[in-house]
Design a protein around this motif. Structure first.
Motif, PDB file in Angstrom:
ATOM      1  N   ARG A 156     -73.526  31.290  36.834  1.00  0.00           N
ATOM      2  CA  ARG A 156     -72.162  31.530  36.336  1.00  0.00           C
ATOM      3  C   ARG A 156     -72.023  31.071  34.893  1.00  0.00           C
ATOM      4  NH1 ARG A 156     -70.920  30.100  41.826  1.00  0.00           N
ATOM      5  NH2 ARG A 156     -70.619  27.901  41.293  1.00  0.00           N
ATOM      6  N   MET A 157     -72.638  29.947  34.570  1.00  0.00           N
ATOM      7  CA  MET A 157     -72.617  29.473  33.180  1.00  0.00           C
ATOM      8  C   MET A 157     -73.306  30.469  32.256  1.00  0.00           C
ATOM      9  SD  MET A 157     -73.437  25.383  33.559  1.00  0.00           S
ATOM     10  CE  MET A 157     -73.718  25.235  31.806  1.00  0.00           C
ATOM     11  N   PRO A 168     -73.041  27.600  24.224  1.00  0.00           N
ATOM     12  CA  PRO A 168     -74.117  26.805  24.827  1.00  0.00           C
ATOM     13  C   PRO A 168     -74.273  25.428  24.205  1.00  0.00           C
ATOM     14  CG  PRO A 168     -75.009  28.610  23.504  1.00  0.00           C
ATOM     15  CD  PRO A 168     -73.542  28.859  23.652  1.00  0.00           C
ATOM     16  N   GLU A 169     -73.881  25.271  22.940  1.00  0.00           N
ATOM     17  CA  GLU A 169     -73.996  23.970  22.285  1.00  0.00           C
ATOM     18  C   GLU A 169     -72.981  22.963  22.821  1.00  0.00           C
ATOM     19  OE1 GLU A 169     -76.432  23.156  20.269  1.00  0.00           O
ATOM     20  OE2 GLU A 169     -77.219  25.184  20.595  1.00  0.00           O
ATOM     21  N   SER A 170     -71.969  23.461  23.520  1.00  0.00           N
ATOM     22  CA  SER A 170     -70.932  22.567  24.044  1.00  0.00           C
ATOM     23  C   SER A 170     -71.231  22.106  25.468  1.00  0.00           C
ATOM     24  CB  SER A 170     -69.573  23.269  24.035  1.00  0.00           C
ATOM     25  OG  SER A 170     -69.523  24.312  25.014  1.00  0.00           O
ATOM     26  N   LEU A 176     -71.292  21.496  33.568  1.00  0.00           N
ATOM     27  CA  LEU A 176     -71.930  21.940  34.798  1.00  0.00           C
ATOM     28  C   LEU A 176     -71.101  21.555  36.012  1.00  0.00           C
ATOM     29  CD1 LEU A 176     -74.245  23.218  36.335  1.00  0.00           C
ATOM     30  CD2 LEU A 176     -75.472  21.044  36.214  1.00  0.00           C
ATOM     31  N   THR A 177     -70.549  20.357  36.001  1.00  0.00           N
ATOM     32  CA  THR A 177     -69.718  19.912  37.120  1.00  0.00           C
ATOM     33  C   THR A 177     -68.585  20.902  37.390  1.00  0.00           C
ATOM     34  OG1 THR A 177     -70.218  17.573  36.721  1.00  0.00           O
ATOM     35  CG2 THR A 177     -68.196  18.071  37.938  1.00  0.00           C
TER      36      THR A 177
END
Length: 250
Positions: A156-157, A168-170, A176-177
């Motif tokens: 999903r990410m 993506p840098e953040s 993820l949680t």
């Protein structure tokens, strides 16, 4: 008394657990010890769930997560798997009104894609029926595996990164949680496994990084609210520092 969040906890904090997760192991062995088929033990275990969830209010446990069926349990015999799926449907139908009347909010975690449509429909119905309850929060892990959960979350990410919704840098631990099945829950403070087995069996791998563990010999159908209370009392004596140093003890 207001509960402390993980961030609020201090070295030496001995408060009771806010979130307890349970690996309900030993149903089959319990039945075999009595000369009964394994499904007899699963039915006895389902009755025990009712009693343990009921005890949470008096024991001041706000969140309880139970491991009902893992992604690996499909390897069991077709007879046992079919019997378990029938038991889950029967449990939801039988307990729906009682759970609502006891102010329990129910949620399910796990991959629903492999479950039959009738069971998924009942799961959705139970979640919707109890969504406004604000007493004990019961989470049922059904077709759940910790590694599978993380894999689904990262998919999903990745989709959100690909569509520009996520930089993506953040990405950090909290990111993820927020994609996990358990994003609505605090991390477990205590994980209990019954039946004498001392392994975590792919259960809440990410979430249990700082959980305390109790491996007890009692088979799940014999795990009474009184035994539950004893385990919780032992938790209160633990020194949880979350990587910090207890300077008061030096």
């Amino acid at each position: 008394m207001a509960r402390k969040s993980k961030a609020d906890k201090t070295p030496g904090d001995t408060g009771g657990p806010q979130h307890v997760a349970i690996i309900m192991d030993g149903n089959g062995r319990w039945a075999q010890q009595r000369g009964k088929p394994r499904l007899f033990g699963h039915h006895a275990g389902a009755k025990r769930v009712h009693e343990v969830v009921d005890s949470c209010r008096d024991l001041d446990v706000k969140y309880i997560t139970i491991f009902a069926f893992s992604t690996e349990n499909w390897k069991r015999t077709q007879t046992e798997v079919a019997g378990l799926m029938s038991l889950f449907r029967r449990y939801i139908r039988k307990e729906m009104q009682a759970l609502h009347d006891r102010n329990v909010q129910v949620r399910f975690i796990g991959d629903r894609m492999a479950l039959d449509a009738k069971l998924v429909g009942l799961m959705d119905e139970l979640e919707n029926y109890t969504k406004d309850n604000d007493g004990v929060n019961l989470t049922i892990a059904l077709n759940y595996g910790g590694r599978d959960e993380v894999a689904r979350a990262t998919k999903r990410m990745a989709r959100d990164v690909a569509t520009g919704k996520l930089d993506p840098e953040s990405v950090n631990e909290q990111t993820l949680t927020g994609y996990l099945d358990t994003r609505f829950l605090p991390d477990p403070d205590l994980v209990i496994r019954t039946s004498g087995e001392a392994r975590i069996s792919n259960f809440l791998l990410w979430q249990s990084a700082y959980a305390e563990y109790e491996f007890i010999d009692t088979l799940w159908p014999d795990f009474t609210p009184a035994i539950f209370a004893e385990v919780l009392a032992r938790f209160g004596g633990r020194d949880r520092r979350f990587g910090a140093v207890d300077t008061a003890a030096e």
